[in-house]
Motif scaffolding. Structure first.
Motif, PDB file in Angstrom:
ATOM      1  N   GLY A 235       1.982 116.750  39.822  1.00 47.14           N
ATOM      2  CA  GLY A 235       1.077 117.853  39.540  1.00 47.14           C
ATOM      3  C   GLY A 235       0.078 117.545  38.447  1.00 47.14           C
ATOM      4  N   LEU A 236       0.293 116.460  37.696  1.00 50.00           N
ATOM      5  CA  LEU A 236      -0.615 116.073  36.620  1.00 50.00           C
ATOM      6  C   LEU A 236      -1.646 115.085  37.151  1.00 50.00           C
ATOM      7  CD1 LEU A 236      -1.146 116.202  33.482  1.00 50.00           C
ATOM      8  CD2 LEU A 236       0.146 114.060  33.357  1.00 50.00           C
ATOM      9  N   ASP A 237      -2.911 115.328  36.870  1.00 53.61           N
ATOM     10  CA  ASP A 237      -3.967 114.387  37.231  1.00 53.61           C
ATOM     11  C   ASP A 237      -3.894 113.213  36.261  1.00 53.61           C
ATOM     12  OD1 ASP A 237      -6.433 112.976  37.443  1.00 53.61           O
ATOM     13  OD2 ASP A 237      -7.413 114.751  38.261  1.00 53.61           O
TER      14      ASP A 237
ATOM     15  N   ASP B 175      -5.742 110.732  35.835  1.00 54.33           N
ATOM     16  CA  ASP B 175      -7.025 110.304  35.275  1.00 54.33           C
ATOM     17  C   ASP B 175      -7.452 111.148  34.089  1.00 54.33           C
ATOM     18  OD1 ASP B 175      -8.057 107.993  36.338  1.00 54.33           O
ATOM     19  OD2 ASP B 175      -9.035 108.970  38.021  1.00 54.33           O
ATOM     20  N   THR B 176      -7.242 112.453  34.177  1.00 54.80           N
ATOM     21  CA  THR B 176      -7.809 113.367  33.190  1.00 54.80           C
ATOM     22  C   THR B 176      -6.785 114.016  32.273  1.00 54.80           C
ATOM     23  OG1 THR B 176      -7.655 115.279  34.657  1.00 54.80           O
ATOM     24  CG2 THR B 176      -9.649 113.927  34.832  1.00 54.80           C
ATOM     25  N   GLY B 177      -5.512 114.039  32.687  1.00 50.19           N
ATOM     26  CA  GLY B 177      -4.514 114.773  31.923  1.00 50.19           C
ATOM     27  C   GLY B 177      -4.541 116.264  32.192  1.00 50.19           C
ATOM     28  N   PHE B 178      -5.326 116.679  33.171  1.00 52.16           N
ATOM     29  CA  PHE B 178      -5.443 118.097  33.516  1.00 52.16           C
ATOM     30  C   PHE B 178      -4.471 118.432  34.634  1.00 52.16           C
ATOM     31  CE2 PHE B 178      -7.683 121.408  36.120  1.00 52.16           C
ATOM     32  CZ  PHE B 178      -7.586 122.443  35.210  1.00 52.16           C
ATOM     33  N   ALA B 179      -3.788 119.556  34.513  1.00 52.80           N
ATOM     34  CA  ALA B 179      -2.905 120.043  35.576  1.00 52.80           C
ATOM     35  C   ALA B 179      -3.608 121.203  36.268  1.00 52.80           C
ATOM     36  CB  ALA B 179      -1.564 120.483  35.003  1.00 52.80           C
ATOM     37  N   PRO B 180      -4.157 120.988  37.449  1.00 49.99           N
ATOM     38  CA  PRO B 180      -4.915 122.044  38.119  1.00 49.99           C
ATOM     39  C   PRO B 180      -4.053 123.159  38.695  1.00 49.99           C
ATOM     40  CG  PRO B 180      -4.802 120.089  39.510  1.00 49.99           C
ATOM     41  CD  PRO B 180      -4.194 119.711  38.194  1.00 49.99           C
TER      42      PRO B 180
ATOM     43  N   LYS C  32       7.205 119.400  33.903  1.00 50.39           N
ATOM     44  CA  LYS C  32       7.356 119.008  32.505  1.00 50.39           C
ATOM     45  C   LYS C  32       8.627 118.159  32.413  1.00 50.39           C
ATOM     46  CE  LYS C  32       4.817 122.818  30.425  1.00 50.39           C
ATOM     47  NZ  LYS C  32       4.172 123.239  31.677  1.00 50.39           N
ATOM     48  N   ALA C  33       8.420 116.847  32.386  1.00 46.75           N
ATOM     49  CA  ALA C  33       9.535 115.904  32.409  1.00 46.75           C
ATOM     50  C   ALA C  33      10.107 115.711  31.009  1.00 46.75           C
ATOM     51  CB  ALA C  33       9.065 114.564  32.963  1.00 46.75           C
ATOM     52  N   ASP C  34      11.364 115.287  30.967  1.00 44.86           N
ATOM     53  CA  ASP C  34      11.958 114.872  29.692  1.00 44.86           C
ATOM     54  C   ASP C  34      11.522 113.452  29.348  1.00 44.86           C
ATOM     55  OD1 ASP C  34      13.846 117.162  28.999  1.00 44.86           O
ATOM     56  OD2 ASP C  34      14.476 116.689  31.046  1.00 44.86           O
TER      57      ASP C  34
ATOM     58  N   ASP D 168       2.151 117.676  27.280  1.00 48.34           N
ATOM     59  CA  ASP D 168       3.288 118.573  27.510  1.00 48.34           C
ATOM     60  C   ASP D 168       4.123 118.159  28.709  1.00 48.34           C
ATOM     61  OD1 ASP D 168       2.980 120.534  25.424  1.00 48.34           O
ATOM     62  OD2 ASP D 168       1.204 121.245  26.478  1.00 48.34           O
ATOM     63  N   CYS D 169       3.537 117.419  29.637  1.00 44.47           N
ATOM     64  CA  CYS D 169       4.222 117.118  30.898  1.00 44.47           C
ATOM     65  C   CYS D 169       5.071 115.848  30.851  1.00 44.47           C
ATOM     66  CB  CYS D 169       3.200 116.980  32.029  1.00 44.47           C
ATOM     67  SG  CYS D 169       2.434 118.536  32.526  1.00 44.47           S
ATOM     68  N   CYS D 170       4.710 114.885  30.028  1.00 41.75           N
ATOM     69  CA  CYS D 170       5.316 113.554  30.156  1.00 41.75           C
ATOM     70  C   CYS D 170       6.644 113.382  29.437  1.00 41.75           C
ATOM     71  CB  CYS D 170       4.337 112.488  29.650  1.00 41.75           C
ATOM     72  SG  CYS D 170       2.878 112.331  30.693  1.00 41.75           S
ATOM     73  N   GLY D 171       6.903 114.143  28.397  1.00 44.47           N
ATOM     74  CA  GLY D 171       8.091 113.881  27.601  1.00 44.47           C
ATOM     75  C   GLY D 171       7.969 112.520  26.925  1.00 44.47           C
ATOM     76  N   GLU D 172       9.086 111.834  26.755  1.00 43.98           N
ATOM     77  CA  GLU D 172       9.044 110.501  26.152  1.00 43.98           C
ATOM     78  C   GLU D 172       8.494 109.502  27.172  1.00 43.98           C
ATOM     79  OE1 GLU D 172      12.678 109.309  24.358  1.00 43.98           O
ATOM     80  OE2 GLU D 172      12.962 111.210  23.315  1.00 43.98           O
ATOM     81  N   LEU D 173       7.604 108.649  26.700  1.00 46.85           N
ATOM     82  CA  LEU D 173       6.919 107.717  27.598  1.00 46.85           C
ATOM     83  C   LEU D 173       7.444 106.301  27.468  1.00 46.85           C
ATOM     84  CD1 LEU D 173       3.287 109.044  27.194  1.00 46.85           C
ATOM     85  CD2 LEU D 173       4.396 108.645  29.392  1.00 46.85           C
ATOM     86  N   GLU D 174       7.483 105.622  28.603  1.00 40.48           N
ATOM     87  CA  GLU D 174       7.905 104.227  28.649  1.00 40.48           C
ATOM     88  C   GLU D 174       7.003 103.512  29.655  1.00 40.48           C
ATOM     89  OE1 GLU D 174      11.954 101.844  29.997  1.00 40.48           O
ATOM     90  OE2 GLU D 174      12.144 103.779  28.970  1.00 40.48           O
ATOM     91  N   LEU D 175       6.662 102.258  29.368  1.00 39.94           N
ATOM     92  CA  LEU D 175       5.805 101.474  30.260  1.00 39.94           C
ATOM     93  C   LEU D 175       6.548 100.247  30.745  1.00 39.94           C
ATOM     94  CD1 LEU D 175       2.998 100.805  31.518  1.00 39.94           C
ATOM     95  CD2 LEU D 175       2.490  99.575  29.394  1.00 39.94           C
TER      96      LEU D 175
END
Length: 500
Positions: free
Chosen positions: A164-166, A168-173, A178-180, A199-206
């Protein structure tokens, strides 16, 4: 912007797809192999974060993100975990159909998502619905699946991008998960770090999926993340110096009843290392400023002509905090923007710019929040937030200066299109006076001889990290003045390891 530090490089979705395609074509890595690597990375992330998890519900879409999810289900089943797999469609596309077959071959069953069916209960919900494959509002069964993942009691892990999150932009249309935690593949997508992405990503890992560097080489990242190693740019001061070596900031603002705004900006300039700081404000505000911070030189300027001598003595102007847009504020603003000095423009200074811009102005940095940015660009706030990257670039180009677009994932852009993003900061900073503080920090750095770009990037970074240090995990009730002492630590390189 050429890749130097890969893990600070932010890419658009089309760029990531080009990297994928190069790895498949030139690196001879099959698409299904990239899926297997993504599945291994996703499962390792899950086990590391929630080692006690025994029951998984995995939601798979029809595309590559769903393929990652199917292969992750194979791995989890082989490890003895109980796996329920819910698919949004009866068939998958391309390599994802091969991955779907691997799940069936492993003895796995597939539940087709139904309008009236709830998700099976689980310790962890794995989101493999969309990934980068959506820029519109989810609809129908897809929207229902996102809502049900959100309502589930287990932890939520998104593969690549929360559904649900774009990206490219970080916009949720529309509805967005909202992930942990989110594990991103191949490269950072720029939308993970700003707007709704925060708000949607929670903790990030690459995980780069062991794609060879040759697939990235020669590609310009769209933007870069600001990191605390930038604090190393502050030079060690010589001992044989005086206050005149570090510039003189003049803060212009403070209409009646608004003494606090220029006062905060002025002290922030001092804490950022400016040698001298003056304030041009209403006469009634001089005594309170002198009493609360005698290091600031406060001047009553009820007659706008009195501002000219103060501008002449200053090396940098900070215009706008508490200025107002009526006669007095407009008159001071007009003299300041035509004063021929480097200038940071904020608050009512920006509101006046929106209606009175002229080509002979000399502006170094502007620092709008989304509402001010909308007025400057002649659109609404929703238009700014739908694509903050495009918005900040338009601001920098239109006003031929460095632009700072404040908000969750603050962005900095220059007129050439270079963009930096600050991943620090917290919701406690959505409070009165924080913008005044940032204006003062940037002006203080500019006064010390830094370029507008470096002043804006380091100022935004120091402001955000100071906010995190001041909040200490307790953002509610944070005051702008709480940041002043941590700010001194930042500009002297004394930053906590927690931000590394």
């Amino acid at each position: 912007m050429l890749i130097q530090n890969f893990r600070q490089s932010l890419f658009r979705v089309d760029q990531v797809r080009e990297i994928d395609a190069h790895a498949i074509r030139a690196g001879k890595i099959a698409g299904i192999e990239l899926m297997r690597r993504a599945a291994f990375a996703g499962f390792a992330c899950l086990r590391k974060r929630w080692p006690q998890a025994r029951r998984l519900t995995i939601v798979a879409g029809p595309g590559n993100n769903g393929g990652d999810a199917f292969l992750m289900a194979v791995l989890a089943k082989a490890e003895g975990l109980a796996v329920e797999l819910v698919a949004s469609s009866e068939q998958s596309r391309g390599d994802a159909e091969t991955a779907r077959g691997s799940w069936r071959d492993a003895g796995g069953s597939i539940r087709l998502a139904q309008v009236d069916a709830v998700l099976p209960s689980a310790d962890v919900i794995v989101d493999g619905l969309f990934g980068t494959g959506i820029s519109r509002a989810p609809a129908g069964i897809d929207a229902l699946l996102i809502e049900r993942m959100q309502q589930a009691t287990g932890r939520r892990l998104s593969l690549d991008v929360p559904s649900g999150l774009d990206a490219d932009t970080g916009f949720a249309p529309g509805v967005a998960l909202k992930a942990d935690a989110t594990i991103s593949f191949v490269a950072w997508k720029r939308g993970l770090f700003t707007a709704d992405g925060m708000d949607c990503c929670g903790e990030l890992e690459l995980d780069t999926l062991a794609i060879p560097y040759s697939s990235y080489a020669g590609r310009d990242a769209d933007a870069r993340l600001l990191g605390i190693e930038l604090f190393n740019q502050f030079p060690v001061r010589k001992r044989n110096v005086n206050k005149g070596c570090f510039g003189h900031v003049l803060v212009v603002g403070g209409e009646s009843g608004m003494a606090g705004a220029p006062r905060l900006a002025a002290e922030a300039s001092l804490r950022a290392g400016a040698g001298l700081v003056s304030v041009a404000t209403r006469l009634a505000h001089v005594a309170p400023i002198n009493a609360s911070r005698p290091e600031i030189m406060a001047h009553g300027v009820d007659d706008p002509q009195m501002l000219d001598a103060l501008i002449e003595r200053a090396s940098v102007l900070a215009v706008g905090p508490g200025l107002g847009v009526r006669g007095w504020g407009h008159a001071l603003w007009d003299r300041a923007v035509h004063g021929g000095k480097p200038m940071v423009l904020d608050a009512d200074g920006l509101n006046l710019l929106a209606s009175h811009a002229s080509p002979d102005m000399q502006i170094s940095v502007i620092t709008p929040h989304p509402g001010e940015a909308a007025r400057l660009l002649g659109c609404d706030v929703a238009g700014i937030q739908k694509d903050r990257f495009a918005s900040v670039r338009r601001l920098a180009e239109k006003f031929d200066c460095v632009a700072v677009l404040k908000g969750a994932g603050t962005l900095v852009a220059d007129p050439r299109g270079q963009v930096a993003l600050c991943p620090f900061g917290n919701p406690g900073m959505a409070s009165a006076g924080m913008g005044d503080l940032l204006t003062g920090v940037i002006a203080g750095l500019l006064a010390q001889g830094m370029s507008p770009w470096d002043s804006a990037c380091l100022g935004v970074l120091a402001h955000a990290v100071s906010g995190d240090r001041a909040a200490q995990g307790r953002p509610r009730g944070l005051l702008a003045s709480d940041l002043l002492l941590p700010l001194r630590d930042c500009v002297n390189g004394a930053v906590a390891c927690a931000h590394e």
